[in-house]
Motif scaffolding. Sequence first.
Motif, PDB file in Angstrom:
ATOM      1  N   ARG A  13       0.865  -1.175   0.000  1.00 58.79           N
ATOM      2  CA  ARG A  13       0.000   0.000   0.000  1.00 58.79           C
ATOM      3  C   ARG A  13       0.901   1.224   0.000  1.00 58.79           C
ATOM      4  N   ASN A  15       0.756   5.716  -0.890  1.00 53.63           N
ATOM      5  CA  ASN A  15      -0.067   6.869  -1.243  1.00 53.63           C
ATOM      6  C   ASN A  15       0.219   7.282  -2.676  1.00 53.63           C
ATOM      7  N   ILE A  16      -0.827   7.278  -3.498  1.00 54.74           N
ATOM      8  CA  ILE A  16      -0.700   7.744  -4.880  1.00 54.74           C
ATOM      9  C   ILE A  16      -1.733   8.851  -5.030  1.00 54.74           C
ATOM     10  N   ASP A  17      -1.328  10.077  -4.676  1.00 56.55           N
ATOM     11  CA  ASP A  17      -2.285  11.176  -4.576  1.00 56.55           C
ATOM     12  C   ASP A  17      -2.536  11.855  -5.918  1.00 56.55           C
ATOM     13  N   CYS A  18      -1.520  11.881  -6.774  1.00 52.29           N
ATOM     14  CA  CYS A  18      -1.630  12.687  -7.994  1.00 52.29           C
ATOM     15  C   CYS A  18      -0.854  12.022  -9.130  1.00 52.29           C
ATOM     16  N   CYS A  21       2.872  11.623  -8.386  1.00 55.04           N
ATOM     17  CA  CYS A  21       3.181  10.481  -7.510  1.00 55.04           C
ATOM     18  C   CYS A  21       3.180   9.189  -8.315  1.00 55.04           C
ATOM     19  N   TYR A  22       2.155   9.055  -9.134  1.00 57.31           N
ATOM     20  CA  TYR A  22       2.017   7.858  -9.965  1.00 57.31           C
ATOM     21  C   TYR A  22       3.239   7.692 -10.865  1.00 57.31           C
ATOM     22  N   ARG A  42      -4.154   2.696  -8.837  1.00 62.31           N
ATOM     23  CA  ARG A  42      -4.182   4.046  -8.285  1.00 62.31           C
ATOM     24  C   ARG A  42      -5.321   4.276  -7.298  1.00 62.31           C
ATOM     25  N   LYS A  43      -6.529   3.839  -7.691  1.00 62.01           N
ATOM     26  CA  LYS A  43      -7.701   4.097  -6.837  1.00 62.01           C
ATOM     27  C   LYS A  43      -7.606   3.372  -5.497  1.00 62.01           C
ATOM     28  N   CYS A  45      -4.774   2.622  -4.103  1.00 65.10           N
ATOM     29  CA  CYS A  45      -3.460   2.956  -3.528  1.00 65.10           C
ATOM     30  C   CYS A  45      -2.626   1.702  -3.299  1.00 65.10           C
ATOM     31  N   ARG A  68       8.267   7.611  -0.254  1.00 66.64           N
ATOM     32  CA  ARG A  68       6.902   7.359   0.214  1.00 66.64           C
ATOM     33  C   ARG A  68       6.886   6.208   1.196  1.00 66.64           C
TER      34      ARG A  68
END
Length: 91
Positions: A13, A15-18, A21-22, A42-43, A45, A68
């Motif tokens: 897991r 964090n893929i906020d934007c 990040c991706y 992505r959705k 995370c 991260r």
Amino acid sequence: MSHTHQFICMTMRMNIDCDGCYRKIRRALLQMQELESHLIERKQCRVSVCGSFVPQDMAIKIRRKTNRRVEILEIKEVEVGHDAGTDPKPS
């Protein structure tokens, strides 16, 4: 010398906020030679990676490269023999 080696599939897991990040995570994964494949969900995370590596070392490496937090959710080991034509059977 044995023909079998550990093939690991690990789900983490992150964090893929934007988009940034991706892209950062994707770029880091593509640079790693020990990975056979990766999947970034992505959705949810979630990031899944498969290949021959030590799970803890890989998590640390990904954490260092992406800056991260990485939380390991699941580690699956698949025994891969020299007869690559057959599907690996779960033991």
